[in-house]
Design an enzyme around this catalytic site. Structure first.
Site, PDB file in Angstrom:
ATOM      1  N   PRO B 148      18.229 -63.490  14.385  1.00  0.00           N
ATOM      2  CA  PRO B 148      19.594 -63.502  14.781  1.00  0.00           C
ATOM      3  C   PRO B 148      20.337 -62.818  13.769  1.00  0.00           C
ATOM      4  O   PRO B 148      21.330 -61.942  14.101  1.00  0.00           O
ATOM      5  CB  PRO B 148      19.880 -64.963  14.387  1.00  0.00           C
ATOM      6  N   TYR B 149      19.963 -62.451  12.630  1.00  0.00           N
ATOM      7  CA  TYR B 149      20.620 -61.536  11.674  1.00  0.00           C
ATOM      8  C   TYR B 149      20.490 -59.981  12.222  1.00  0.00           C
ATOM      9  O   TYR B 149      21.324 -59.209  12.191  1.00  0.00           O
ATOM     10  CB  TYR B 149      19.458 -61.413  10.316  1.00  0.00           C
TER      11      TYR B 149
END
Lengths: 59, 316
Positions: B148-149
């Site tokens: 997700p980062y």
């Protein structure tokens, strides 16, 4: 060392984005519209809403 | 020349500020001291800078500051503020990543419209690539983040590119490959390994340690920022790697050699989102602005070890 004047010119209230002014004792920055004072600690303006105090709290 | 650095109290932001002050620039630094690691560490990162008259610091959040007013008075932007870290980006706190890494970047870009900004250098990450089959990774390698980062950093990059195309804001995104060195974030591998070795503690290694990384020494990453600011091509993305590919186990052996102590390792399962291997093709940055990393892994780890050995109290 007082807070840098050039820095004061570019700061605004994080809540209303309006003008702020330096308190006479230079302990904070005042937004008259929102009735908030943003503290200055070690010459660093703390422009965070969660750190601001209403006028009543600072008296 | 006056420059804005967001995330100025972070590992890379503070290192860029230090270099730019040395080079004679005036800096406005912003940081809201996000709680991803203790505030006292970040305060320490800018302690010396605060003594310099050319360094002006505002504790504030770019999402709430009247950032346009600040941008009126600067000639360039180094946008370093973000919530970092691949592993922590999984789970319920993802909204913090979108808030700071995506919304924060958009707010800054939006406020940069019609300003006289010479360059907007946006900090991106090798995590935008995900797991790549062919190495080295060039800037044309497909971007398929596996965390997700990485998704948020890719979104930030895409926004920077959109604002270049739509509003001619001279953006450049730098994809950092595992930056290390003095003042490295305490959640990062080398910091944790060196600390554990100094204190004689056990350290968990994610995976079997055979994963490879292109480790980039902080001074080289800083140099890439300055060179990209001066000579990078607007609207482009550039890899910022250290120039060599090293297995994590090899790096641990080097730290053991430097410290003269044996690491107590505990190998545990690797995390979702960790790429198996990274290795940057840095020829584009070399061609466009003369990027050429100078610090090899041994020298870089030696400097980080010595610094951390002298400054361990800050982190305890």
């Amino acid at each position: 060392m007082p807070i840098d004047e050039k820095l004061l010119e570019i700061l605004a209230c994080p809540k209303c984005k309006g003008d702020i002014k330096l308190k006479e004792d230079e302990s904070g920055l005042v937004c008259e519209t929102c009735k908030l004072v943003y503290p200055i600690k070690d010459e660093i303006p703390i422009m965070l809403l969660e750190e601001a105090k209403s006028f009543g709290e600072t008296k | 020349m006056r420059l804005l650095i967001t995330g100025v109290s972070g590992f890379i932001g503070s290192s860029i500020a230090k270099k730019l002050i040395q080079e004679g620039y005036e800096i406005i630094g912003i940081d809201s001291f996000l709680d991803n690691y203790p505030k006292k560490i970040k305060e320490n990162n800018i302690r010396e800078l605060l003594k310099n008259k050319r360094f002006n610091f505002i504790e504030g959040n770019i999402l709430s500051l009247n950032i346009g007013k600040i941008l009126d008075q600067v000639d360039g932007v180094f946008h370093q503020s973000a919530i970092p870290g691949v592993r922590a980006s999984w789970g319920i706190n993802f909204n913090q990543y979108t808030e700071h890494n995506v919304n924060g970047t958009q707010v800054l870009l939006e406020a940069s419209k019609n300003k006289e900004i010479r360059k907007f250098v946006n900090a991106s990450s090798s995590s935008v690539y995900g797991d790549v089959n062919e190495l080295p990774i060039s800037e044309t390698t497909p971007t398929l983040p596996i965390s997700p980062y990485g998704v948020t950093k890719l979104a930030g990059e895409n926004l920077a590119n959109l604002y270049f195309k739509g509003y001619c804001i001279p953006t450049i995104s730098l994809r950092y490959f595992t930056v290390y060195g003095p003042r490295q974030r305490p959640d990062m591998a080398f910091h944790k390994i060196i600390t554990a070795i100094i204190l004689g503690r056990e350290i968990e290694i994610y995976g079997n340690g055979e994963q490879t990384r292109d480790f980039t020494f902080i001074d080289d990453a800083v140099e890439a920022n300055l060179k990209a600011f001066l000579n990078g091509k607007d609207g482009e993305v550039y890899n910022v790697g250290g120039g060599s590919r090293v297995k994590l186990n090899q790096a641990i052996r080097i730290i053991e050699e430097i410290s003269g102590k044996k690491a107590k390792l505990k190998y545990v399962d690797s995390h979702k989102g960790d790429a198996k291997h990274t290795y940057a093709d840095i020829s584009k940055g070399k061609k466009d602005f003369g990027y050429s990393p100078e610090i090899d892994i041994y020298e870089g780890l030696k400097r980080q070890f010595e610094w951390l050995n002298d400054n361990l109290d800050i982190y305890r």
